[in-house]
Design an enzyme around this catalytic site. Structure first.
Site, short mmCIF file in Angstrom:
data_model
loop_
_atom_site.label_atom_id
_atom_site.label_comp_id
_atom_site.label_asym_id
_atom_site.label_seq_id
_atom_site.Cartn_x
_atom_site.Cartn_y
_atom_site.Cartn_z
N HIS A 39 -31.82 39.13 -33.01
CA HIS A 39 -31.53 37.95 -32.20
C HIS A 39 -31.16 38.30 -30.76
O HIS A 39 -31.25 37.44 -29.88
CB HIS A 39 -30.38 37.15 -32.83
CG HIS A 39 -30.82 36.34 -34.01
ND1 HIS A 39 -30.94 36.88 -35.27
CD2 HIS A 39 -31.20 35.04 -34.12
CE1 HIS A 39 -31.35 35.93 -36.12
NE2 HIS A 39 -31.53 34.82 -35.44
N GLY A 40 -30.75 39.52 -30.51
CA GLY A 40 -30.44 39.87 -29.13
C GLY A 40 -29.73 41.19 -29.02
O GLY A 40 -29.08 41.66 -29.96
#
Length: 471
Positions: free
Chosen positions: A327-328
């Site tokens: 997700h990051g």
């Protein structure tokens, strides 16, 4: 271009004017899909096109070579994985890794400057890079496993890879499911047409009316505007839970609706996750295409639950931590993955313990517990720093029931009630057949969609980019 923008509305109008002219001819159909998708994706930054074409070409060639030879199949698979993960790592994680290395060396009083020396292009995150990278990798992995024969038609392959409705935010489509659909002239029935229109309407309602309006309270809270400890933060996190759900589900619904209008079918990506009775069930309902991707290409290849209890927990933690990192490139996403790993492991152990006692946990208690655990998890996802995460968690567990904030944010409160009624209506229609029959009544449906369209036109929240574009 974004689904909730004027350029996209013009783009999609011209696309569907041309589509009937080429739909029943294979190569012209592929050519329209690929060229339209390149225009759609290049609208953000045309330079991103070189990246997606490069990684796509590598996987297209690698899959053919994997299928042709058995002795060097693993070598070509590794080439595909190294290129895909390398590109993802350079653009998404190089800055994060450099920063963490700097912190580690600082602990030993060694000054090391890495992040500032990275090339400028590594600071640009191509839109949707995680989605199309995973989609492309699944193609070569399935060819290697013998689940799929590679296509030799390069337009056929790129039609699958860059299909614009789901290119930048999913759902992640599997080649073994979708290449067959693309190869067929799929006529759209009247029922499919109207189902597509319904899905698009639902998607825009979820995104522009519910998610964007709820985001007003969430953004203000995390910006430090008028927040107070206690009940306020629980309301904020419920709003964020619905915001991210309707934002992402809205995109998926629009993508599915557009695909239906072309004659194609994307699987459901969100299945009312906040009705789940366990965190395991939640992950079976939330972002299904990504959850099943990690299950099939990470968890099961690691051994799944077939190599003993301890190994299954290690595999679970590895998979969920990687899911968080997907997700990051931020520590809060890693913490979010670790948090869910711990809860899922705890669920496994508790379920075994209670089964031995002949006790089952169902109903309202299970639902309430799951919802609370998910809301706490969203703090790690939304928080931008350790201090902010700690501040929000402290606020949530401070016993203050002050409701003055309601009058300061009347609009988000109204849309929160609408969101609860929206999900509650689905639950009631499943539990009580009489309510289900009322909700499925053609006249009631017509009224509901008319109200939804009116809300999209007149009750839109502040225009926001789709949350998952950043991934």
């Amino acid at each position: 271009m974004s689904f909730n923008s004027l350029p996209f509305l013009v783009f999609i109008l011209f696309f569907f004017l041309i589509w009937p002219l080429v739909r029943n001819r294979q190569n012209p159909r592929y050519l329209l899909l690929v060229s339209s998708s390149f225009l759609f994706y290049g609208w953000w930054d045309w330079r991103f096109l070189f990246l997606i074409v490069f990684s796509g070409m590598v996987d297209y060639v690698a899959a053919i070579l994997i299928h042709k030879t058995t002795k060097k199949a693993k070598l070509f698979l590794m080439l595909s994985l190294v290129v895909n993960l390398g590109v993802l790592g350079i653009f998404k994680y190089s800055g994060f890794v450099a920063e963490q290395l700097e912190h580690i060396f600082e602990m030993f009083s060694i000054s090391l400057v890495l992040k500032d020396k990275l090339p400028e292009f590594t600071y640009i995150l191509p839109v949707g890079i995680s989605f199309y990278t995973f989609q492309s990798m699944s193609y070569t992995l399935d060819v290697y496993k013998g689940k799929l024969r590679p296509t030799k038609n390069i337009l056929h392959f790129f039609s699958y890879l860059v299909m614009f409705p789901q290119l930048v935010a999913g759902p992640i489509v599997r080649a073994k499911d979708f290449l067959k659909q693309l190869a067929q002239d799929r006529k759209v029935s009247e029922l499919e047409f109207w189902n597509g229109i319904k899905l698009i309407t639902i998607g825009y309602f979820q995104k522009t009316v519910l998610a964007d309006n709820l985001g007003v309270l969430v953004d203000n809270a995390f910006a430090g505007v008028g927040n107070v400890p206690g009940l306020y933060w629980w309301v904020v996190m419920i709003c964020f839970a619905f915001q991210i759900y309707f934002d992402f589900s809205g995109y998926s619904q629009i993508a599915r609706g557009l695909a239906k209008l072309m004659g194609y079918h994307f699987k459901i990506n969100f299945d009312h996750p906040y009705l789940a009775l366990s965190l395991k069930e939640f992950w079976g309902r939330w972002h299904v295409s990504l959850s099943t991707w990690f299950r099939d290409y990470v968890y099961i290849p690691l051994g799944g639950s077939k190599r003993g209890r301890l190994r299954s927990h290690i595999n679970l933690w590895t998979t969920m931590t990687l899911s968080g990192l997907w997700h990051g490139a931020q520590l809060n996403f890693i913490l979010w993955g670790l948090y869910h790993s711990a809860i899922l492991s705890g669920e496994r152990m508790m379920r075994k313990y209670f089964s031995r006692l002949g006790v089952t946990l169902h109903g309202f208690f299970s639902w309430g517990t799951t919802l609370v655990l998910v809301l706490i998890g969203w703090v790690f996802f939304r928080g931008s720093s350790f201090d902010q995460i700690r501040y929000v968690l402290d606020g949530m567990f401070s016993f203050n029931y002050n409701l003055n904030f309601v009058k300061d944010f009347p609009d988000p409160m109204i849309f929160l009630i609408v969101a609860i009624l929206y999900e509650g209506g689905y639950y009631l229609s499943k539990e009580w057949k009489d309510i289900g029959r009322v909700l499925k009544n053609p006249y009631f449906e017509a009224l509901a969609y008319a109200l939804a369209v009116s809300a999209i036109l007149f009750l839109r929240g502040p225009e926001k980019e789709f949350i998952y574009f950043q991934f």
